[in-house]
Structure formats: structure tokens, C-alpha cells
Design an enzyme around this catalytic site. Structure first.
Site, PDB file in Angstrom:
ATOM      1  N   ASN A   1       0.860  -1.174   0.000  1.00  0.00           N
ATOM      2  CA  ASN A   1       0.000   0.000   0.000  1.00  0.00           C
ATOM      3  C   ASN A   1       0.898   1.226   0.000  1.00  0.00           C
ATOM      4  OD1 ASN A   1      -1.595   2.198   0.619  1.00  0.00           O
ATOM      5  ND2 ASN A   1      -3.006   0.977   1.853  1.00  0.00           N
TER       6      ASN A   1
ATOM      7  N   HIS B   1      -3.045   8.675  -8.471  1.00  0.00           N
ATOM      8  CA  HIS B   1      -2.959   7.220  -8.562  1.00  0.00           C
ATOM      9  C   HIS B   1      -3.536   6.742  -9.886  1.00  0.00           C
ATOM     10  CE1 HIS B   1      -2.541   6.152  -4.103  1.00  0.00           C
ATOM     11  NE2 HIS B   1      -2.520   7.464  -4.153  1.00  0.00           N
TER      12      HIS B   1
ATOM     13  N   GLU C   1      -7.860   9.081  -8.446  1.00  0.00           N
ATOM     14  CA  GLU C   1      -7.636   7.725  -8.947  1.00  0.00           C
ATOM     15  C   GLU C   1      -8.228   7.641 -10.349  1.00  0.00           C
ATOM     16  OE1 GLU C   1      -6.584   5.438  -6.324  1.00  0.00           O
ATOM     17  OE2 GLU C   1      -6.434   3.619  -7.527  1.00  0.00           O
TER      18      GLU C   1
END
Lengths: 204, 204
Positions: free
Chosen positions: A6, A51, A97
């Protein structure tokens, strides 16, 4: 080779750095020293954390707390998808994201969308600093539960994949009886819940 | 994290194994000891090597030599896509490549296609061993050239991605003047060749 790290959590865990520490862990701690420490009064006001994901999420903002009105206002301003992962104690920290994009691959369409998200965020900061942003707006949020894959009870290895009828259909409503998983012996597994919003945020 | 390791080449290179050797390199040498040594008279007759890729190649057979009539006959029998990468000296060795699928992700649709390819290959072996396969058939092959990404002349880092109009359109005919790359400063780069068959076999 994909490793299960992570890339956000080391910021809050301060794990010791060794010669074998992954680049991402090392870099996360460097950024925490430069821009934080995370959660302290010395930390900078807003971090834009970029991300990519293999999930078909489109352009999505991930919130860590519903009490952070700055990121909430920014979300309603720029009309992203919204995803709430639970309160992790940060102030004014939101991840952008974008997917689907395989790990280690640059896709121009994903690059263009991410660039647009960053430009919109910078525009929003300028408007916020000049007092032209209204923080109270109505908007929709998805609060998700985690559903693990079916696994072998002894080895814990996966025994199925996402069902082909569900693959890539992020944010659809999944009802009891709909196909959820497809076992490697070609059987369909259905959800045990009345309904849930489907989002393949992290595919293992 | 994606590492740049060619998972086939260690078989022929016999690189020394150390504590930090990746699992794939270690496993490749184990298999070479078990099934080879590669290229020797003691090696087994046919290896079915299964790969997945992020490229939109569908189900594809990769040949290493045009003098290997066993794999050629097998290809025409099962109607895969065909891709010739040049003679690397092996006999009767063919890779099955299926995509698109991100690294580290299992997709049920890709799993089903790969399983079908393996079943067809086993069927073909039974037919071949029983003398019912005709080795001489007419078929089409793509012989590809490698085209590197545009790079910064000093740092050698990439300065562009595949053009959005070309992304995922494997096996289309690419003419001079068609978009090929899309730079991070939003410019289109066109091919310098009269024409080429486009296939994004390895995306870095």
C-alpha cells in the site's frame, strides 16, 4: 512482478527504512518529511495525490473523511466520481484515482484525464483562495464495503475471478442473485447481500 | 511495481542464482533443468508456454523459427493470431500470449480463452500422435520490427505514449501519416516508414 504494498500507508506508519525497502516506501517517507509530518500543524494545507488503477473507475476522487469540507467542495466543483474509504485522520488530503490502466503502462487517454483533473484542481485552489467557491453543495457519495474473493480454506489462494458479466462495470448496482465471481471450475458465485454498489477498487 | 525482466531469456542465459534473484528467474532455471536443457537432444519435444500481456492481442501464438513445422501446423489447426519474433534456435517451442490483461490481475474472460487454447493444443497433440494432422497448410504470418518510444536524448526517459487513436488497435495497418505516438506536450508523432502492421507486443 506486482508486489502487495500500500503506497499510501507507509506515510502514517513510519516503517524503518532498510536497504531492501521498496522505492515507493522510501519516497513516501521523503515526501512526508518534506510536506508533513502528516497530521501535524506544520503540514502543508492540501496534497494532490495521483494514482492509477486497473479498475474501470474513470476519474475518481477518494476521500478519507466526511468532515473535510475542502475536498468535498472541490469534488462537487469538478464533478468527479466520489469514493469514501473511511476516516483516516488526515485533513485536506484527497487522492485522484484514474482507471483502467495496467500497472507499469502509460496510456495517453488516462494521462490526458489525469492532467485535466490536476488543472481543474489548481483552478479550484485559485478560486478558493480568491473567495469565489461556495463550500456547501449537494452531492452523492458511494460508501463501500470490502468483499474478499472466494479462497481455498486451507491455502488461502484465490479460487475464482470477477464474473465476466461484472468485469469493468464499476459503479453498477449489484443485486442478490446477480453474478459476482466465476470460479476456475466454471461456476458462478452470487452475492450474499441484498444489494451493493459494485466497484473493483483494488483487484489483487 | 513492475520490473523489467524477460521471463524467457534466463532459460538460455543460465545466469547465476543468488538470494536476490527474482522468483521467475529461479523458476525458469528449475524448469530448464527439469524439461531441457533447452536446445539439447535430451529436451522434451514440445513446451506450451503461457503468457499474458497488457496489449490487445487476443489469443496469439508466438513462433521463434519458421523452420519449426510442428508449431506452424499447430497454428493453422487452431486458428490463433500468429507472430514471428525471429529464430532463437529452439525446436518445437511456442508461446501462447493472451491479452489485454493487466499484470497481477486475473480476468475470467482471459482465463477462459487461455484454457481453451491449452485444450485445443492437447487435442492437436493427440491428433498429431495418431497421424491425423496434415502439416502442410497455407496461412498468414506477421513479421514485426521493433519501434522504440520517442525518448529524451540525454536522460533516455520516455517523452510520449501510444497515440489514443492507435491504443488497443493491435494488428491494424499503420500508414505513413497515421498517428503513432502522443507526446506529453500533446503533439502527434507519425511513423517514418511507408507502412507497418501495428502490434503493441511489449508496452514498457
Amino acid at each position: 512482478m506486482l508486489i502487495d504494498v500500500n503506497l499510501i500507508s507507509p506515510l502514517s506508519r513510519s516503517s524503518p527504512i532498510t536497504d531492501s525497502s521498496p522505492y515507493e516506501v522510501r519516497r513516501a517517507q521523503e515526501l512526508n518529511n518534506l510536506l508533513g509530518p502528516k497530521g501535524s500543524t506544520d503540514a502543508i494545507d492540501l496534497i494532490c495525490d495521483l494514482h492509477n488503477t486497473t479498475a474501470n473507475m474513470g476519474l475518481t476522487l477518494i476521500h478519507y473523511t466526511t468532515s473535510d469540507w475542502v475536498t468535498l467542495a472541490r469534488t462537487s466543483q469538478v464533478c468527479f466520481n466520489k469514493h469514501h474509504t473511511g476516516n483516516q485522520g488526515q485533513a485536506f488530503s484527497t487522492a485522484i484515482e484514474v482507471g483502467p490502466q495496467p500497472h507499469g503502462v502509460v496510456r495517453a487517454d488516462i494521462y490526458i484525464i489525469m492532467k485535466e483533473a490536476v488543472d481543474l484542481t489548481i483552478d479550484w485552489i485559485h478560486k478558493f483562495n480568491s473567495g469565489t467557491v461556495r463550500p456547501n453543495q449537494t452531492w452523492l457519495i458511494f460508501v463501500c464495503r470490502n468483499v474478499d474473493y472466494p479462497r481455498d480454506p486451507e491455502t488461502r489462494t484465490l479460487t475464482s475471478a470477477i464474473h465476466p458479466q461484472l468485469q469493468d462495470r464499476d459503479f453498477c448496482l449489484l443485486m442478490r442473485g446477480d453474478p459476482l465471481f466465476f470460479t476456475f471450475s466454471r461456476e458462478t458465485v452470487k452475492p450474499l447481500y441484498d444489494c451493493l454498489w459494485w466497484m473493483s477498487y483494488h483487484i489483487l
